[in-house]
Design an enzyme around this catalytic site. Structure first.
Site, PDB file in Angstrom:
ATOM      1  N   MET A 164      24.513   8.824   2.675  1.00 11.07           N
ATOM      2  CA  MET A 164      24.349  10.026   3.476  1.00 11.07           C
ATOM      3  C   MET A 164      24.557   9.720   4.955  1.00 11.07           C
ATOM      4  O   MET A 164      25.131  10.522   5.694  1.00 11.07           O
ATOM      5  CB  MET A 164      22.968  10.635   3.229  1.00 11.07           C
ATOM      6  CG  MET A 164      22.815  12.053   3.728  1.00 11.07           C
ATOM      7  SD  MET A 164      23.985  13.191   2.944  1.00 11.07           S
ATOM      8  CE  MET A 164      22.978  13.945   1.674  1.00 11.07           C
ATOM      9  N   GLU A 179       0.816  -1.220   0.000  1.00  8.17           N
ATOM     10  CA  GLU A 179       0.000   0.000   0.000  1.00  8.17           C
ATOM     11  C   GLU A 179       0.848   1.268   0.000  1.00  8.17           C
ATOM     12  O   GLU A 179       0.452   2.291  -0.539  1.00  8.17           O
ATOM     13  CB  GLU A 179      -0.960   0.011   1.198  1.00  8.17           C
ATOM     14  CG  GLU A 179      -2.089  -1.006   1.095  1.00  8.17           C
ATOM     15  CD  GLU A 179      -1.700  -2.384   1.612  1.00  8.17           C
ATOM     16  OE1 GLU A 179      -0.521  -2.570   2.008  1.00  8.17           O
ATOM     17  OE2 GLU A 179      -2.573  -3.271   1.623  1.00  8.17           O
ATOM     18  N   LYS A 234     -17.619  -1.238   5.471  1.00  8.63           N
ATOM     19  CA  LYS A 234     -18.078  -2.169   4.435  1.00  8.63           C
ATOM     20  C   LYS A 234     -19.600  -2.134   4.262  1.00  8.63           C
ATOM     21  O   LYS A 234     -20.096  -2.245   3.147  1.00  8.63           O
ATOM     22  CB  LYS A 234     -17.618  -3.582   4.793  1.00  8.63           C
ATOM     23  CG  LYS A 234     -17.716  -4.548   3.627  1.00  8.63           C
ATOM     24  CD  LYS A 234     -17.017  -5.861   3.907  1.00  8.63           C
ATOM     25  CE  LYS A 234     -17.120  -6.772   2.697  1.00  8.63           C
ATOM     26  NZ  LYS A 234     -16.414  -8.040   2.887  1.00  8.63           N
ATOM     27  N   PHE A 239     -11.351  -8.124  13.076  1.00  6.57           N
ATOM     28  CA  PHE A 239     -10.244  -8.512  12.202  1.00  6.57           C
ATOM     29  C   PHE A 239      -9.936  -7.385  11.218  1.00  6.57           C
ATOM     30  O   PHE A 239     -10.828  -6.849  10.586  1.00  6.57           O
ATOM     31  CB  PHE A 239     -10.595  -9.799  11.456  1.00  6.57           C
ATOM     32  CG  PHE A 239      -9.534 -10.207  10.474  1.00  6.57           C
ATOM     33  CD1 PHE A 239      -8.273 -10.578  10.924  1.00  6.57           C
ATOM     34  CD2 PHE A 239      -9.783 -10.213   9.105  1.00  6.57           C
ATOM     35  CE1 PHE A 239      -7.284 -10.942  10.029  1.00  6.57           C
ATOM     36  CE2 PHE A 239      -8.805 -10.573   8.203  1.00  6.57           C
ATOM     37  CZ  PHE A 239      -7.547 -10.936   8.671  1.00  6.57           C
ATOM     38  N   GLN A 240      -8.696  -7.028  11.095  1.00  9.74           N
ATOM     39  CA  GLN A 240      -8.219  -5.950  10.220  1.00  9.74           C
ATOM     40  C   GLN A 240      -8.903  -4.620  10.523  1.00  9.74           C
ATOM     41  O   GLN A 240      -9.134  -3.809   9.635  1.00  9.74           O
ATOM     42  CB  GLN A 240      -8.374  -6.320   8.744  1.00  9.74           C
ATOM     43  CG  GLN A 240      -7.413  -7.437   8.345  1.00  9.74           C
ATOM     44  CD  GLN A 240      -7.195  -7.564   6.851  1.00  9.74           C
ATOM     45  OE1 GLN A 240      -8.091  -7.297   6.072  1.00  9.74           O
ATOM     46  NE2 GLN A 240      -6.010  -7.987   6.454  1.00  9.74           N
TER      47      GLN A 240
END
Lengths: 586, 182
Positions: free
Chosen positions: A480, A43, A155, A105-106
C-alpha cells in the site's frame, strides 16, 4: 481477589505476560484452574489477541501485563480497541504505592499514558476499592459504545487483603454502573424513529450504509438489519468494520464502500436521496471529499455514541441508541403500519445500480504464470467457503483485497484493524480467535511486511497448540505504501521494498510450526487444501505478483463518483490521479 | 461548492459558520485525573480553552463543577459537548450560553508599583472599578477586582499604563439566571 473478580465476570481466558509488578496475581493464577492463561511473546500481542477474542465472541477480551514497558507496549492495542470499539479489560501491575512518582524501576504513569487511549482507566490505591473497580471496569468496557479500559494495580495493593464484593446483578436494561453520569442510552427517541421510518418509506433512491456498530450490538442486531433490508428491498453497503452483518451473498448487497469500495456502492452513496447510516461514523476513508459527499441526500444516523453524530457530516435525523433496540422499533413500526415502498422508483434505482455493477470494478488482469493477489483470496475463499471459518488481517493491500474478495456471511467472522490501521494486528488476533474457537479454521490474511511486526506470536500459537493459518500475500513490498508512492510521489519507492526477507517456510519450521509455499497459480489450490488439512500452526508464503495495485480506489480529495477502476486505468492516469490538494490528505 | 482544500472534514462542514464563544458548566465526579481527562480532550482534539475553573462544589456527593469558556464553530461546540457528555465521570454538561445570558464573574489580583501621579490615578480608577486595595506599601498596591471578564480586562488595560507589574486571574465562574438549578 483479582482472579475471583475475573471468574465472577465469566472470564475463561486471559492473555498476558508476567513481570515484577504483577507477580502476586500470577501466583494466584498458578493456584487455580478456572481461568486459562495464554502466554504471549510481547504485550502488544496480548492486547491484539484479546481484541480478536472479543470481536469473535462478543465477550470482553482480558489482558494481564506488568508495569512500565509492558504498559507502554499495550498502548497500541488499547488505541486500536478504542478506535474500533472493542471491549477490552487490561490489568496492569504498578510499582508499590509508596514508590509511585519516584521513577522506580519499571515505573511509568500508566493511567496518564493510557488516558487518551482508553474509554476509562483507574489506579487502585486501596485494596478495598479493588473489587468495585474491577467490576466497574467490565461494565464500562462492555456497555454503551464498547471500548478498552485499564485497571492499574500497585504491587502492595495486590499483596494486601481486603473485603471482596461480587458484581452487582444486572437487571435487564440496567447499566449498573456506580457512575451516576454514565447511563448510555439504549432506546432511540420514538419520534425520531417514526420520522426515520416515514423518510425511509418515501425514498426513491435509498441506500443502507452500515458499520461495525451493527456487529457490536450483537447477533440480534444483524438479524434485524437483514429483516429491514428484506422488508424494504433497498440496497445495502457496509464499511470495512461492518462486513458480515449483512451476508455477502445477499441479493441486496453492493459490496463494501469507501476508498477501496465497489463502484456500485460508492455511486449509490453519491446519488442516493435517503441514506440510512446504521452504526457507522462517516470516517474520512468512507466519505472521501466531504463537500461532494452524497450531495442530494437526507441522512438518518443511528449510533449509540452521541459524539459520533454530526461529527464529520451533518445528518437530518439523528437517533442515539443501541442499534439492536432502534432497529427492533423500526421493524416493528414498519410492520404494524404495513409501510410500502415506492416500487417503481426502486426498480429504476436498481436498474441504475445494475449499470454501475456492470462495470465489474473488481476485475483484474488474470495471469497464468504468477499468482495475482486477488486470485489468491478468491481461491482461499472457495476452499474455505461453507467451513467454520474466521478471518483476521493485517493492514495494507492484502486487507483491502480480503475485504473485496472474501465473502462474509455472518457477523463476528471478520477481524481487522479498521480505525487505527495497525500493521501486526492480524497474527495475534488470530491467536485470540483460535483460543475462543478451538475447532474452527482461523486464517490471518497477511502481508509480508505487516506480519513481521508481530511474527513472534507464532511461537504463542505453537506453545498453546493453536492451529492458526498465516496466509501471507508476499509481494516483497509494503504494497500500500508503494501504491501511494506511485500515486503521489512520482513512483520514487522510498524504503518500501523489503530487501532481506526471511524464508517464511523455514521461519515457520524454526518456531515449530509448518511452512508452505506457493509460487504459481497451478499449485495454489493444492497448497491451500494442504494448509487447511494441517492441524498445526501454518505460515503460508503465497508469492504474488510484486507491483499490483489495489483498485478500485477513490483518490484522496475526490468524491464517490470519481473512482479509479483497475482494468481501464493507464499508468499515466494512476500517476496523475491525485491533485496537488489531495496530496496533503493521506 | 466552496474553495476549501478538498476532503478536509472540519473545514468544509464549518466553513459557512462563524466561531462563537460559549460557557459550559460540567458537573463531574471528583475522581483523580478528571481534570486531566477534560483538558486532554481539548488538547487532543484541538479545541480551544479560553478559561477553565474547577473546584469541588458538593463535598458530600464528591462532585466538582468545571466551568469552561470555549470558542469554536457551532458544529465543533456541539462536538465538545457530546465528547464531554460521554465521559464516564461526567454527570451533566450544560451550555449556559444556550440557556440564556449566564452570570459570569471573574476575580483578578493586580499588583501596581509606582509613586506620584500614577499612584494617585491608579487608586482613583480602582475606585471607579470598585476594586479593593488588599495590600499596600508606599511603593505599591495590590487591587482585587471582580466582574465580568470584559470588565476585568478593561481594568487591566488601564493599569498597564499605571505601573502594573503582575496579574493573577481566577478564570470565569458562571451560573444561569433565574431560579432553575442545574
Amino acid at each position: 481477589m483479582v482472579i475471583q473478580a475475573l471468574i465472577d465476570q465469566g472470564v475463561e481466558h486471559i492473555f498476558g505476560y508476567p513481570g515484577g509488578a504483577v507477580l502476586p496475581i500470577y501466583d494466584e493464577l498458578f493456584q487455580q484452574e478456572k481461568v486459562e492463561h495464554i502466554l504471549v511473546r510481547h504485550e502488544q500481542g496480548a492486547g491484539h489477541a484479546a481484541e480478536g477474542y472479543a470481536r469473535s465472541t462478543g465477550k470482553p477480551g482480558v489482558a494481564l501485563v506488568t508495569s512500565g514497558p509492558a504498559a507502554t507496549n499495550m498502548v497500541t492495542p488499547l488505541t486500536d480497541a478504542l478506535m474500533d470499539s472493542i471491549p477490552l479489560v487490561c490489568i496492569t501491575g504498578q510499582v508499590p504505592t509508596s514508590l509511585i512518582g519516584s521513577d522506580a524501576f519499571q515505573e511509568c504513569d500508566t493511567v496518564g499514558i493510557t488516558r487518551p487511549c482508553t474509554k476509562y482507566n483507574w489506579l487502585v490505591r486501596d485494596v478495598n476499592d479493588l473489587a468495585r473497580i474491577l467490576h466497574e471496569a467490565f461494565v464500562v468496557a462492555t456497555t454503551g459504545r464498547p471500548g478498552p479500559v485499564v485497571v492499574d494495580i500497585p504491587k502492595d495493593v495486590q499483596f494486601a487483603t481486603g473485603t471482596y464484593h461480587p458484581p452487582k446483578k444486572r437487571t435487564n436494561g440496567d447499566i449498573a454502573s456506580s457512575y451516576m453520569g454514565y447511563r448510555p442510552q439504549l432506546k432511540g427517541d420514538p419520534a425520531a424513529i417514526r420520522e426515520a421510518v416515514d423518510l425511509i418509506a418515501g425514498a426513491k433512491k435509498p441506500v443502507f450504509y452500515t458499520g461495525g456498530g451493527v456487529v457490536n450490538s450483537g447477533r440480534a442486531a444483524s438479524q434485524l438489519l437483514r429483516d429491514l433490508v428484506e422488508l424494504t428491498g433497498y440496497p445495502i453497503t457496509s464499511t470495512l468494520m461492518g462486513l458480515g452483518a449483512y451476508p455477502a451473498s445477499g441479493k441486496n448487497w453492493l459490496g463494501m464502500l469507501g476508498m477501496h469500495g465497489t463502484f456500485e456502492a460508492n455511486n449509490a452513496m453519491h446519488d442516493c436521496d435517503v441514506m440510512i447510516c446504521v452504526g457507522a461514523r462517516f470516517d474520512d476513508r468512507i466519505t472521501g471529499r466531504l463537500d461532494a459527499f452524497a450531495p442530494n441526500s437526507k441522512k438518518i444516523h443511528i449510533d449509540i455514541d452521541p459524539s459520533s453524530i454530526n461529527k464529520n457530516v451533518h445528518v437530518d435525523i439523528p437517533i442515539v441508541g443501541d442499534i439492536g433496540h432502534v432497529l427492533e422499533d423500526m421493524v416493528r413500526l414498519w410492520r404494524s403500519e404495513s409501510k410500502q415502498v415506492d416500487k417503481k422508483a426502486l426498480a429504476s434505482w436498481w436498474k441504475e445500480i445494475e449499470g454501475w455493477r456492470a462495470r465489474h470494478c473488481l476485475d483484474y488482469r488474470a495471469n497464468n504464470d504468477v499468482i495475482m493477489p486477488q486470485y489468491a483470496i478468491q481461491r482461499l475463499y472457495q476452499a474455505t467457503k461453507g467451513k467454520d471459518t474466521y478471518i483476521s488481517t493485517e493492514v495494507g493491500q492484502h486487507q483491502m483485497w480480503a475485504a473485496q474478495f472474501y465473502g462474509f456471511e455472518e457477523p463476528n467472522r471478520w477481524m481487522t484493524s479498521g480505525g487505527l490501521g495497525t500493521m501486526g494486528y492480524g497474527l495475534p488476533a488470530a491467536v485470540g480467535i483460535q483460543v475462543a474457537h478451538r475447532d474452527s479454521l482461523v486464517i490471518d490474511i497477511a502481508g509480508d511486511a505487516s506480519v513481521l511486526m508481530t511474527i513472534q506470536e507464532f511461537s504463542t500459537a505453537v506453545q498453546h497448540d493453536l492451529p492458526i493459518k498465516i496466509f501471507i500475500l508476499n509481494n516483497k513490498y509494503m504494497g500500500m505504501v508503494r501504491q501511494w508512492q506511485q500515486l503521489l510521489h512520482g513512483n520514487r519507492l522510498s524504503h518500501s521494498y523489503v530487501e532481506s526477507q526471511p524464508d517464511f517456510v523455514k521461519l515457520a519450521e524454526a518456531y515449530g510450526g509448518v511452512g508452505l509455499r506457493a509460487k504459481t497459480p497451478a499449485e495454489l489450490d493444492d497448497k491451500i487444501d494442504e494448509m487447511i488439512a494441517t492441524r498445526q500452526p501454518v505460515i503460508f508464503d503465497c508469492q504474488v505478483v510484486n507491483v499490483e495495485n489495489c483498485f478500485p480506489m477513490i483518490p484522496s480529495g475526490e468524491a464517490h463518483n470519481n473512482m479509479l477502476l483497475g482494468e481501464s486505468v493507464s499508468d499515466e492516469e494512476v500517476a496523475n490521479a491525485i491533485g496537488e490538494e489531495g496530496k496533503m490528505l493521506v | 461548492m466552496n474553495a476549501q482544500p478538498a476532503g478536509s472534514a472540519y473545514f468544509f462542514a464549518s466553513s459557512s459558520e462563524e466561531p462563537v464563544t460559549h460557557t459550559l458548566s460540567v458537573i463531574v465526579d471528583n475522581e483523580p485525573g478528571v481534570l486531566a481527562r477534560v483538558v486532554g480532550l481539548f488538547s487532543g482534539r484541538g479545541y480551544n480553552i479560553e478559561s477553565l475553573t474547577v473546584t469541588e462544589t458538593e463535598h458530600q456527593k464528591h462532585l466538582s463543577r468545571i466551568t469552561i469558556v470555549t470558542t469554536g464553530k457551532p458544529m465543533i461546540l456541539d462536538q465538545i459537548k457530546n465528547q464531554l457528555g460521554r465521559m464516564v465521570p461526567v454527570h451533566r454538561v450544560t451550555d449556559l450560553t444556550d440557556t440564556g445570558r449566564p452570570l459570569e464573574r471573574e476575580l483578578a489580583l493586580v499588583k501596581v508599583v509606582g509613586r506620584g501621579d500614577n499612584r494617585v490615578e491608579a487608586l482613583r480608577l480602582a475606585e471607579i472599578y470598585e476594586a479593593k486595595v488588599i495590600d499596600a506599601t508606599t511603593e505599591h498596591f495590590v487591587f482585587q477586582v471582580t466582574g465580568t471578564s470584559y470588565k476585568v480586562g478593561e481594568f487591566l488595560d488601564i493599569m498597564q499604563h499605571l505601573g502594573m507589574v503582575e496579574v493573577a486571574r481566577t478564570g470565569v465562574a458562571a451560573m444561569q439566571r433565574g431560579q432553575e438549578v442545574l
